[in-house]
Design a protein around this motif. Structure first.
Motif, short mmCIF file in Angstrom:
data_model
loop_
_atom_site.label_atom_id
_atom_site.label_comp_id
_atom_site.label_asym_id
_atom_site.label_seq_id
_atom_site.Cartn_x
_atom_site.Cartn_y
_atom_site.Cartn_z
N GLY A 176 0.82 -1.21 0.00
CA GLY A 176 0.00 0.00 0.00
C GLY A 176 0.85 1.25 0.00
O GLY A 176 0.57 2.22 -0.71
N ALA B 159 2.14 1.76 -3.37
CA ALA B 159 1.07 2.09 -4.32
C ALA B 159 0.81 3.60 -4.33
O ALA B 159 0.56 4.17 -5.39
CB ALA B 159 -0.21 1.34 -3.95
N LEU B 160 0.89 4.23 -3.18
CA LEU B 160 0.59 5.67 -3.14
C LEU B 160 1.85 6.53 -3.19
O LEU B 160 1.79 7.69 -3.52
CB LEU B 160 -0.23 6.01 -1.89
CG LEU B 160 -1.64 5.46 -1.84
CD1 LEU B 160 -2.52 6.27 -0.90
CD2 LEU B 160 -2.27 5.40 -3.22
N GLU B 161 2.99 5.92 -2.82
CA GLU B 161 4.23 6.71 -2.82
C GLU B 161 4.67 7.02 -4.24
O GLU B 161 5.14 8.12 -4.52
CB GLU B 161 5.32 5.93 -2.09
CG GLU B 161 6.64 6.65 -2.02
CD GLU B 161 7.71 5.85 -1.28
OE1 GLU B 161 8.88 6.22 -1.36
OE2 GLU B 161 7.36 4.85 -0.63
N LEU B 162 4.52 6.04 -5.13
CA LEU B 162 4.96 6.22 -6.52
C LEU B 162 3.77 6.72 -7.33
O LEU B 162 2.85 5.97 -7.62
CB LEU B 162 5.47 4.88 -7.07
CG LEU B 162 6.49 4.20 -6.16
CD1 LEU B 162 6.72 2.76 -6.58
CD2 LEU B 162 7.79 4.98 -6.15
N HIS B 163 3.82 7.99 -7.67
CA HIS B 163 2.62 8.60 -8.25
C HIS B 163 2.43 8.25 -9.72
O HIS B 163 1.32 8.02 -10.16
CB HIS B 163 2.66 10.12 -8.04
CG HIS B 163 2.39 10.49 -6.64
ND1 HIS B 163 1.27 11.16 -6.24
CD2 HIS B 163 3.10 10.26 -5.50
CE1 HIS B 163 1.28 11.33 -4.93
NE2 HIS B 163 2.39 10.80 -4.47
N PRO C 197 4.28 5.58 -11.51
CA PRO C 197 5.33 4.56 -11.56
C PRO C 197 5.51 4.01 -12.97
O PRO C 197 4.57 4.04 -13.77
CB PRO C 197 4.81 3.47 -10.63
CG PRO C 197 3.34 3.64 -10.60
CD PRO C 197 3.04 5.06 -10.90
N ARG D 86 4.24 -0.58 -11.52
CA ARG D 86 2.79 -0.56 -11.25
C ARG D 86 2.22 -1.96 -11.35
O ARG D 86 1.44 -2.41 -10.52
CB ARG D 86 2.08 0.36 -12.25
CG ARG D 86 0.85 1.07 -11.71
CD ARG D 86 -0.17 1.36 -12.78
NE ARG D 86 -0.87 0.14 -13.16
CZ ARG D 86 -0.84 -0.40 -14.35
NH1 ARG D 86 -0.13 0.15 -15.33
NH2 ARG D 86 -1.50 -1.52 -14.60
N ILE E 252 3.07 -4.09 -8.33
CA ILE E 252 2.25 -3.76 -7.17
C ILE E 252 0.85 -4.34 -7.36
O ILE E 252 0.28 -4.94 -6.44
CB ILE E 252 2.19 -2.23 -6.98
CG1 ILE E 252 3.59 -1.68 -6.71
CG2 ILE E 252 1.26 -1.87 -5.85
CD1 ILE E 252 3.66 -0.16 -6.70
N ALA E 253 0.33 -4.17 -8.57
CA ALA E 253 -1.01 -4.70 -8.86
C ALA E 253 -1.05 -6.21 -8.65
O ALA E 253 -2.02 -6.76 -8.11
CB ALA E 253 -1.41 -4.35 -10.30
N PHE F 94 -1.45 -6.98 -5.03
CA PHE F 94 -2.85 -6.81 -4.62
C PHE F 94 -3.69 -8.00 -5.09
O PHE F 94 -4.52 -8.52 -4.34
CB PHE F 94 -3.41 -5.51 -5.19
CG PHE F 94 -3.05 -4.27 -4.39
CD1 PHE F 94 -2.71 -4.36 -3.05
CD2 PHE F 94 -3.08 -3.02 -4.98
CE1 PHE F 94 -2.39 -3.23 -2.31
CE2 PHE F 94 -2.76 -1.88 -4.25
CZ PHE F 94 -2.41 -1.99 -2.92
#
Lengths: 192, 192
Positions: free
Chosen positions: B95, B98-102, B104, B109, B112-113, B116
């Motif tokens: 998480g 996910a929000l730190e890399l605006h 990516p 990305r 990260i996906a 999830f």
DNA sequence: AGCTTAGTTGAACGATCAATCAAGTCAAGA
DNA sequence: TCTTGACTTGATTGATCGTTCAACTAAGCT
């Protein structure tokens, strides 16, 4: 303020002071005359977000909507619109900051927390206004905190999956939950 | 890998390559022999998280727990423990990223996906295993996405408020929702 | 022994960062 | 007109960033 837009678009750390100055057409000295540090600028931005919750966020979302439960979902629909309009790259600026800054200075953490509080307060008021339709045992504050969790979690997933469905699914489940609560409240009213 | 710990503790951007090297007692050349860029290192870390979901996260959380619904809340309880143990400064590493890399790079990305997806898959399986106790109309996948939203949103709030209650409130509402779904399913089973 | 190659060392590079400051502009008040 | 002080200019600073590289080590193979 130009910095608001850039912090929103690129995040706080990824936005350099030089970026802000170029976008605003100013020089570094001018900025540092008003804000002693970049963090001071961030605090001002957070103050503006907090002050903007009612006039910039709630008021447009709730225009013409009186029903308190409908207002909750109208607000969520605003976030959905922002996601769709940006092809799922929009993120709640407060949520972004909350996770971007891992060990933020106390004043910054506090300012982010205050923004969350303002949001939760507004939603809590909706649920309180709808009290007659909700079970007496349901904690209105908890329901509001829950709603913010779903919004932030839904935005996070939609953003990283580049897929609006994950936001929609989260909101749809909340809708089901609220509907069940309303049904439960109706039953309990009937049996007392 | 040492980098995993540091990315978790301080975040990706805030962790410099020098930090990693010092913590690992290595030199820059060695690191760059194995990873061409810092981002490559991040991708490896994300791969390890993905591979670790089952053995490192689910297996310990579910040891001795067979009931699929209980498993969902047992997993959430693990995040609660991590929050409490860290005085509410722990954050889900995925998480955070996910929000730190605006904006990516696509592979990041995607990684990260995928993390999830792995989490949601596991929870979806729980709800499918509990299918007999849930209404037929309830979308199991949506319920799993919803559960992840609540976890991430709850962690985010607990972290920024330095208050475990906000996580607890979110989870408590989910518990109420699931209980209502089970009750609804029982009723429907009775009337058919 | 000699050759190859995977892995290590650590100084160095250019870029970029937030922040500084001496010098200047300009409008309002005395 | 002179003074004051708010505000601007933009070159500059020192720190830190991710990355590179020529030189070196050590183990395995022939």
């Amino acid at each position: 303020m130009t910095a608001m837009r850039l912090f929103q678009e690129k995040g706080y750390e990824s936005t350099s002071v030089a970026d802000i100055l170029k976008a605003a057409g100013a020089n570094s000295g001018s900025l540092y005359h008003f804000f002693h540090t970049k963090q001071d600028l961030l605090l001002e931005v957070l103050r503006r977000y907090r002050d903007g919750i009612a006039p910039m966020l709630l008021e447009p979302a709730w225009r013409g909507i009186a029903d308190p439960i409908a207002r909750v979902f109208a607000l969520l629909a605003r976030y959905r619109e922002a996601l769709v309009a940006s092809e799922c790259s929009y993120g709640c600026p407060i949520g972004n900051l909350a996770l971007e800054l891992h060990e933020p200075d106390p004043p910054v953490r506090q300012a982010i927390a205050t923004n969350f509080d303002g949001w939760v307060d507004a939603i809590e008021r909706c649920y309180i206004d709808a009290s007659a339709r909700l079970p007496a045992t349901t904690d209105r504050r908890a329901l509001a905190v829950f709603t913010l969790s779903i919004m932030e979690g839904g935005v996070m997933q939609a953003r990283t999956q580049r897929r609006i469905e994950d936001f929609d699914r989260s909101v749809a489940m909340l809708r089901d939950f609220v509907a069940l609560l309303e049904r439960q409240a109706k039953e309990q009213r009937g049996t007392t």
